[in-house]
Structure formats: C-alpha cells, structure tokens
Write an enzyme that holds these catalytic residues in place. Structure first.
Site, PDB file in Angstrom:
ATOM      1  N   SER A 188       0.830  -1.203   0.000  1.00  0.00           N
ATOM      2  CA  SER A 188       0.000   0.000   0.000  1.00  0.00           C
ATOM      3  C   SER A 188       0.869   1.259   0.000  1.00  0.00           C
ATOM      4  CB  SER A 188      -0.958  -0.031   1.188  1.00  0.00           C
ATOM      5  OG  SER A 188      -1.908   0.987   1.096  1.00  0.00           O
ATOM      6  N   ASP A 226      -9.703  -3.505  -5.956  1.00  0.00           N
ATOM      7  CA  ASP A 226      -8.927  -2.499  -5.239  1.00  0.00           C
ATOM      8  C   ASP A 226      -8.968  -1.186  -6.016  1.00  0.00           C
ATOM      9  OD1 ASP A 226      -7.067  -0.968  -3.894  1.00  0.00           O
ATOM     10  OD2 ASP A 226      -5.380  -2.310  -4.235  1.00  0.00           O
ATOM     11  N   HIS A 265      -8.003  -4.587  -1.325  1.00  0.00           N
ATOM     12  CA  HIS A 265      -6.896  -3.852  -0.717  1.00  0.00           C
ATOM     13  C   HIS A 265      -6.758  -4.198   0.764  1.00  0.00           C
ATOM     14  CE1 HIS A 265      -3.914  -0.636  -1.029  1.00  0.00           C
ATOM     15  NE2 HIS A 265      -4.181  -0.414   0.241  1.00  0.00           N
TER      16      HIS A 265
END
Length: 407
Positions: free
Chosen positions: A193, A347, A377
């Site tokens: 991320s 995502d 995600h």
C-alpha cells in the site's frame, strides 16, 4: 456510588451500540461487494468494525479527548505477535527511527538476502506489530534478513516525514549490510500500500548515493503510486468496495499531506489540476495505459473537471513528484531494478500498479506481474488472522515468497 457507576456503564454501552449500529447502516447504504470476492459476510463484518473504530475516533477528536489517528493506533497494543523460534527478532533504532530486524537463527555458509520492508496503513494505522507476523513469515520462508521500518505517522507527522524516515533507515541499513549478514548484491525492497509507494520513491532517491549497494529488486504489493488521477477505472469501479473506500482514501490523503478535508471533492474530481500539468503528465497518468479488459462501459469521463485555482493553491502538494513516483523522468525509470508487482481486482488502487507496470516495461525494466481476481486492498495483512483470513491473502504471500526466493 454503585448506581452512578451502573449509569455510566449503561450510558457507555448504549453509546458504543449506537455508534456500531450507525456503522452497520452506513455500510449497507454505501458499500458494494463484487461477486468475485469470497466470504462476503466476513468482509462486511470487518468493514463495519473499521467504520465503527473510525467513527468513535472522530467523535473523540471532536470532543478534543484524543485524535482519530491516535485512537486507531491504540488498537495496535491489542495485537498479539507470534514468536518464531527459528528467528532472532531485535528491536532497535536507527537514529530516531524504530526498526525491527528479523534474522534466521540457522547458521548460513554465505551472506543472506536482505529485505527492507515498509508497511501500509495510509500513515494512519499500520505498525511494526501489525506487520510483525508477515515479516517473520518472509524472513523464515525466504531465508532472508528482514528490516521492518517503523516510520513516523499521523497525527504528529505528515509528508514528507514518512518518506524521509524510510529513506534514512534504508541508507543506515545498507551502510552496514555485512554486519547483519546480508549480501550487498541481494537487497530487495518490499512494501504494501502506502509503504510500496514510499519505497518506490526511496529507490529513486538512492540514485543520489552512488557509494551504496544497488537495490536488486522491488516487490510492491498494491502500492500507492500517484495522488493525482482519481478518475481511473479502478477508482470508479471500486470506490465503495471494502476495506479501502473512496471516503477512506480521501481522508487518509488529506491528513497525510495536511489538507483540509473540505477539498476532498476537488482532489477526487481533478478540479485542482492545472491544464498544463495534466497535458504534461497525461501520458503517464491516463487510463489510455490501462488494458481494455479492466474498463467497464459505464465509466465517467476521465478528464479533470473545470480548473479551480483556489483549489489548486490549497491542494498543490498532491502534485509533488516525491509522493507520486509515477511522475519521475524516463531516465530514472530506466535505471530501476526488476519488479514484482501485485494488484487486486477489487482495489481502487489497482490501476496505480498497472500504470507503473507500463512505465517500467516501456523503459525495458523486467516486470513480473501477479494479479489476484478475488483480492481486495489490505487483504495480505489478514493472511494469518484466523478466522478472518481470505484465500487471496495467502495467494499473495505465497507469490511474494516464491518470487523473492528466486532472487
């Protein structure tokens, strides 16, 4: 006194129940669960809990009792890290930066591979403890020395503190690789991320330190590669998919770059982007670089909305190349190491990975791409969190381990 305590307890219970019911209602009013996602009930529960924690944090912040990020981070103390008897785990500080070193106990006849790891969490959550088990798994399964960086986060630290911490920790580590039993020719960076995006900028910045060993590979898991174009197909298609919705993205972004949340719509719609800026960088940020199979027919136009100069002046820090590694020049991109990129279908950041993949390939950088059709995600952090793990969680962990072992 007993009655007073009972009244207080009842009030607190009613408050928490009310907030949780609000979170559940918000979830079912706004959230979409794609058919490709497995175990939807489990995902719904996790997202309701997340909304509840954020809501309580916001209430406490408005009451000036505790900031929302700090309230969320307080839950880190509840995380139980698993002890791995095959590893030596050492907490230390590189200057003022807390780091955690994972080293295999077994004697090795040669220097090991090194992995610099930066966690996700949007600089609001995430910690050395949150990602302890993942780093432990990477160290054992790949027989590598793993350095996990505990960079500074909100609410006290904004951009560029995070990037500076990760860069400084990487430099410190790479100056003493042999001390940690690491082969200087086999140093990998791995991030998830926001941690993946930060490490992408770190690799670029390390070119200014030619005396240091070169990074041999970059492993980026659902990375944040740009904070500019939020009208990409994945942002439109997945803006209401847990665990990372449009509202959570905008909240994290505004807090990270210290922008008032009232400008979130201008950022999302692109009205803060000057026409000349979009014209210059469209070649790298546009959905023209996204394969056709990832585009649905119902997408809104991608071009930024009417330019708002006031919005630009208030939010121009989002256009900084230091937080959008996709904007770096071709000559730098061409020098980057081989990459392993992980994207998840459900995502909103999926297309960031696809754009970065295209940029690397156009400049001749070898790319291995792993796409998870049932992924979302943040799923990797749940890989060992039974009963809340998902099949996609372990898929990503296994793929990352397999790639790193081949280096």
């Amino acid at each position: 006194m007993t009655v007073l305590w009972l009244v207080l307890l009842a009030s607190l219970s009613a408050f928490n129940l009310g907030v949780f019911l609000w979170a559940v209602i918000q979830h079912f009013l706004n959230v979409e669960i794609p058919s490709s996602l497995k175990h939807p009930v489990k995902l719904r529960f996790l997202h309701c809990v997340m909304l509840y924690i954020i809501a309580v944090g916001n209430i406490l912040e408005k009451l000036r009792i505790c900031s929302m990020p700090r309230f969320i981070q307080s839950f880190h103390d509840l995380i139980v890290t698993k002890k791995n008897h095959n590893l030596v785990v050492t907490n230390m500080n590189f200057g003022t930066i807390p780091v955690r070193l994972f080293q295999p106990k077994a004697v090795s006849s040669k220097l090991r591979r090194g992995i610099i790891f930066c966690h996700g969490g949007g600089t609001i959550c995430g910690s050395l403890d949150c990602y302890h088990n993942l780093c432990s798994c990477l160290a054992q399964e790949t027989d590598s020395v793993v350095l996990s960086v505990g960079y500074r986060k909100l609410p006290d630290h904004h951009h560029p503190s995070v990037s500076k911490d990760c860069l400084n920790a990487s430099i410190y580590f790479m100056k003493g690789l042999t001390t940690y039993g690491v082969d200087p020719s086999r140093v990998v960076v791995c991030g998830e991320s926001v941690g993946g995006g930060i490490l992408a900028t770190v690799i670029q910045a390390l070119f200014s330190f030619p005396s240091l060993p070169k990074i041999c590979a970059q492993v980026l898991i659902t990375p944040v590669m740009q904070l500019i174009n939020f009208r990409l197909p994945s942002h439109q298609q997945n803006q209401n998919v847990p665990l990372l919705t449009k509202d959570i993205i905008m909240m994290s972004l505004c807090k990270y770059v210290d922008i008032d949340l009232s400008w979130k719509d201008a950022i999302f719609n692109g009205t803060c982007i000057p026409p000349d800026f979009w014209k210059k960088y469209r070649k790298w940020l546009s959905s023209d670089n996204i394969p056709r199979r990832f585009k649905s027919k119902s997408l809104l136009p991608e071009s930024p909305g009417p330019f708002n100069e006031t919005a630009y002046l208030e939010t121009k820090q989002v256009l900084d190349a230091e937080i959008s590694p996709l904007l770096i020049d071709d000559k730098i991109i061409a020098q980057l190491p081989q990459a392993f990129l992980v994207s998840c279908e459900n995502d909103p950041l999926r297309d960031d990975t696809l754009l970065y993949k295209k940029r690397l390939e156009d400049q001749g950088v070898p790319v291995t791409w792993y796409h998870v059709e049932d992924g979302f995600h943040g799923c990797i952090i749940l890989f060992d969190k039974q009963p809340f793990s998902f099949p996609c969680s372990m898929k990503i962990v296994d793929a990352v381990i397999t790639y790193i072992k081949g280096i």
